[in-house]
Design a protein around this motif. Structure first.
Motif, PDB file in Angstrom:
ATOM      1  N   GLY A 330       0.794  -1.280  -0.031  1.00  0.00           N
ATOM      2  CA  GLY A 330      -0.151  -0.116  -0.022  1.00  0.00           C
ATOM      3  C   GLY A 330       0.678   1.281   0.063  1.00  0.00           C
ATOM      4  N   LEU A 331       1.941   1.296   0.500  1.00  0.00           N
ATOM      5  CA  LEU A 331       2.903   2.230   0.675  1.00  0.00           C
ATOM      6  C   LEU A 331       3.642   2.578  -0.674  1.00  0.00           C
ATOM      7  N   GLY A 332       3.778   1.674  -1.604  1.00  0.00           N
ATOM      8  CA  GLY A 332       4.448   1.223  -2.542  1.00  0.00           C
ATOM      9  C   GLY A 332       5.869   1.264  -2.490  1.00  0.00           C
ATOM     10  N   LEU A 333       6.422   0.475  -1.430  1.00  0.00           N
ATOM     11  CA  LEU A 333       7.629   0.198  -1.173  1.00  0.00           C
ATOM     12  C   LEU A 333       7.958  -1.225  -1.524  1.00  0.00           C
ATOM     13  N   ILE A 334       7.185  -1.991  -1.886  1.00  0.00           N
ATOM     14  CA  ILE A 334       7.213  -3.239  -2.660  1.00  0.00           C
ATOM     15  C   ILE A 334       6.142  -3.418  -3.560  1.00  0.00           C
ATOM     16  N   ASP A 335       6.383  -4.049  -4.502  1.00  0.00           N
ATOM     17  CA  ASP A 335       5.414  -4.385  -5.483  1.00  0.00           C
ATOM     18  C   ASP A 335       4.913  -5.999  -5.553  1.00  0.00           C
ATOM     19  N   LYS A 336       4.108  -6.498  -6.368  1.00  0.00           N
ATOM     20  CA  LYS A 336       3.506  -7.685  -6.160  1.00  0.00           C
ATOM     21  C   LYS A 336       4.557  -8.726  -7.003  1.00  0.00           C
ATOM     22  N   THR A 337       5.246  -8.033  -7.851  1.00  0.00           N
ATOM     23  CA  THR A 337       6.636  -8.825  -8.327  1.00  0.00           C
ATOM     24  C   THR A 337       7.614  -9.399  -7.238  1.00  0.00           C
ATOM     25  N   ASP A 338       7.812  -8.356  -6.302  1.00  0.00           N
ATOM     26  CA  ASP A 338       8.859  -8.764  -5.136  1.00  0.00           C
ATOM     27  C   ASP A 338       8.303  -9.729  -4.350  1.00  0.00           C
ATOM     28  N   VAL A 339       6.887  -9.750  -4.092  1.00  0.00           N
ATOM     29  CA  VAL A 339       6.228 -10.607  -3.260  1.00  0.00           C
ATOM     30  C   VAL A 339       6.255 -11.955  -4.061  1.00  0.00           C
ATOM     31  N   LYS A 340       5.907 -12.212  -5.359  1.00  0.00           N
ATOM     32  CA  LYS A 340       5.928 -13.339  -6.129  1.00  0.00           C
ATOM     33  C   LYS A 340       7.259 -13.768  -5.950  1.00  0.00           C
ATOM     34  N   ASN A 341       8.287 -13.212  -6.223  1.00  0.00           N
ATOM     35  CA  ASN A 341       9.668 -13.574  -6.314  1.00  0.00           C
ATOM     36  C   ASN A 341      10.468 -13.854  -5.146  1.00  0.00           C
ATOM     37  N   GLU A 342       9.895 -13.494  -3.993  1.00  0.00           N
ATOM     38  CA  GLU A 342      10.598 -13.771  -2.729  1.00  0.00           C
ATOM     39  C   GLU A 342      11.167 -14.765  -2.366  1.00  0.00           C
ATOM     40  N   ASP A 343      12.402 -14.736  -1.401  1.00  0.00           N
ATOM     41  CA  ASP A 343      12.966 -15.748  -0.920  1.00  0.00           C
ATOM     42  C   ASP A 343      12.066 -16.405   0.358  1.00  0.00           C
TER      43      ASP A 343
END
Length: 430
Positions: A330-343
């Motif tokens: 919501g704050l724009g600090l991460i995006d859905k791609t970051d979450v999808k590719n997270e360790d």
């Protein structure tokens, strides 16, 4: 000691609970801490070993507690050994516990001077099969100095090698993690003192104040309310200093428009409080600062609700991570791609929230408690989410201390300490 006398019923009950879990025909030994040297004849202020304090209320150096619940000699079932006091010591160092005062403090009737230790221990060890030694097995412990406890254990096992050895620590981890009502009252007192300090600095902070000046205001308020001072080394981190998680220099000037992250709290009677707040130097949050602040506050509120009996600490942190992930999106600090590719071992949210959310608190800031066992009523945990944004020059952490309840939401020991952004702004601009 600055604190008022503690009801000795607490220590009597603590000993009873500990002894109930000891093996048959066994004794347990607990030592005071050393007074640690600095240089020449200088020493650090004395801090009592929390375990002997928990079991006896004795808060002075060179003290030893021995518990032998089924000793055939009734007067040796609970024994205190103290440094013998006299008029000379009273003049140079102040009053120490005598045998009558030790009974009043601890409820222990049998008190010997330390010079009788070897003789009395020989008698007790001859009647025991097992000896409980007290080792530090806290998950954060890193010990490089040989403690008084460790030296005593070495002597005891060398002198009595035929005895079976058991560990006190697992028993204490469980007992100390669940607080008695007297302990909760003492922790509430520490939190109330912390509140006084925090309200004081809300009226003190202005642009160009120095971090150490704020530290001095807090120390003044803590000491005048019977605290020894800070429960741990205080963090007063203005601007980008807040992005250093353990920033303790407190030597920078606070600039207009910046935030100050506080991780500061008082102790009382050796019991700790642990508070984090983040306030605006100029008395108003910017729009962006307020958005991040409210996001952290929402995570804190939701995390608090999850501290209920039966919850596992590891599972709790996974769930808090999911809430934080949503806020960072919501704050724009991460995006859905970051979450999808997270360790999975280092989720995307960890870039901005890299520490844990909660730890046990009590006689130690990071108190005893076995993290693999489910939470229980009357355990006390911090709740301390944060978002740290070095590229934007600020970090925000909010933290309260809460008691797990048998039913319903946890009880917040810091419920009267301002936390909502609007209230903080109002108090700073009165």
């Amino acid at each position: 000691m600055k604190y008022l006398p503690i009801n000795r019923d607490l220590f009597i009950k603590n000993r009873k609970n500990f002894m109930a879990q000891m093996k048959s025909n066994s004794l347990a030994v607990f030592n005071s801490n050393d007074i640690y040297p600095v240089s020449a004849d200088s020493t650090l202020p004395f801090e009592q070993h929390r375990d002997i304090f928990y079991l006896s209320g004795v808060d002075q150096e060179e003290s030893i507690l021995v518990l032998f619940p089924n000793c055939p000699k009734e007067d040796l079932r609970e024994v205190l050994f103290l440094r013998e006091t006299n008029e000379h010591i009273a003049v140079w160092e102040g009053e120490k516990l005598n045998k009558e005062k030790a009974l009043e403090t601890s409820g222990i009737k049998t008190v010997y001077w330390l010079q009788d230790l070897e003789k009395v221990m020989a008698e007790m060890m001859a009647l025991a099969d097992t000896v409980y030694i007290n080792t530090n097995e806290h998950y954060r412990a890193k010990i490089e100095t040989e403690t008084r406890e460790a030296r005593f254990t070495k002597w005891l096992l060398e002198k009595y090698p035929a005895h079976t050895v058991a560990k006190s620590n697992p028993i204490l981890q469980r007992l100390r993690s669940v607080k008695d009502t007297i302990e909760l009252d003492l922790m509430q007192k520490a939190c109330n003192i912390t509140e006084k300090g925090f309200r004081r600095i809300l009226n003190f902070v202005k642009p160009d104040v120095w971090e150490y000046e704020i530290e001095a205001e807090l120390m003044h308020e803590f000491l005048r309310n019977r605290s020894k001072g800070f429960a741990y080394t205080p963090i007063i981190a203005s601007g980008n200093n807040a992005n250093v998680l353990h920033y303790i220099e407190n030597n920078q000037q606070c600039k207009a428009g910046d935030l100050i992250l506080f991780d500061i709290a008082a102790e009382y009677a050796n019991y700790k409080s642990d508070l984090s707040r983040t306030i605006p130097v100029s008395g108003r949050y910017t729009e962006r600062q307020l958005a991040v602040y409210n996001a952290v506050n929402r995570v804190k509120k939701e995390a608090t609700k999850m501290l209920t009996p039966g919850t596992l600490w590891a599972d709790y942190h996974v769930e808090v991570g999911k809430i934080m992930t949503s806020e960072l999106l919501g704050l724009g600090l991460i995006d859905k791609t970051d979450v999808k590719n997270e360790d999975p071992n280092w989720p995307a949210y960890k870039k901005y929230f890299m520490h844990g959310t909660s730890h046990h608190i009590g006689l130690d800031t990071h108190d005893y408690g076995l993290l693999h066992e489910p939470m229980q009523a009357n355990m006390v945990f911090t709740v301390e989410p944060g978002i740290y944004i070095p590229e934007e020059g600020f970090g925000i952490r909010l933290e309260d201390d809460v008691v797990v309840q048998e039913k319903g939401e946890p009880f917040n020991l810091m419920q009267n300490i301002p936390i909502e952004a609007e209230e903080i702004e109002d108090l700073m601009n009165q």
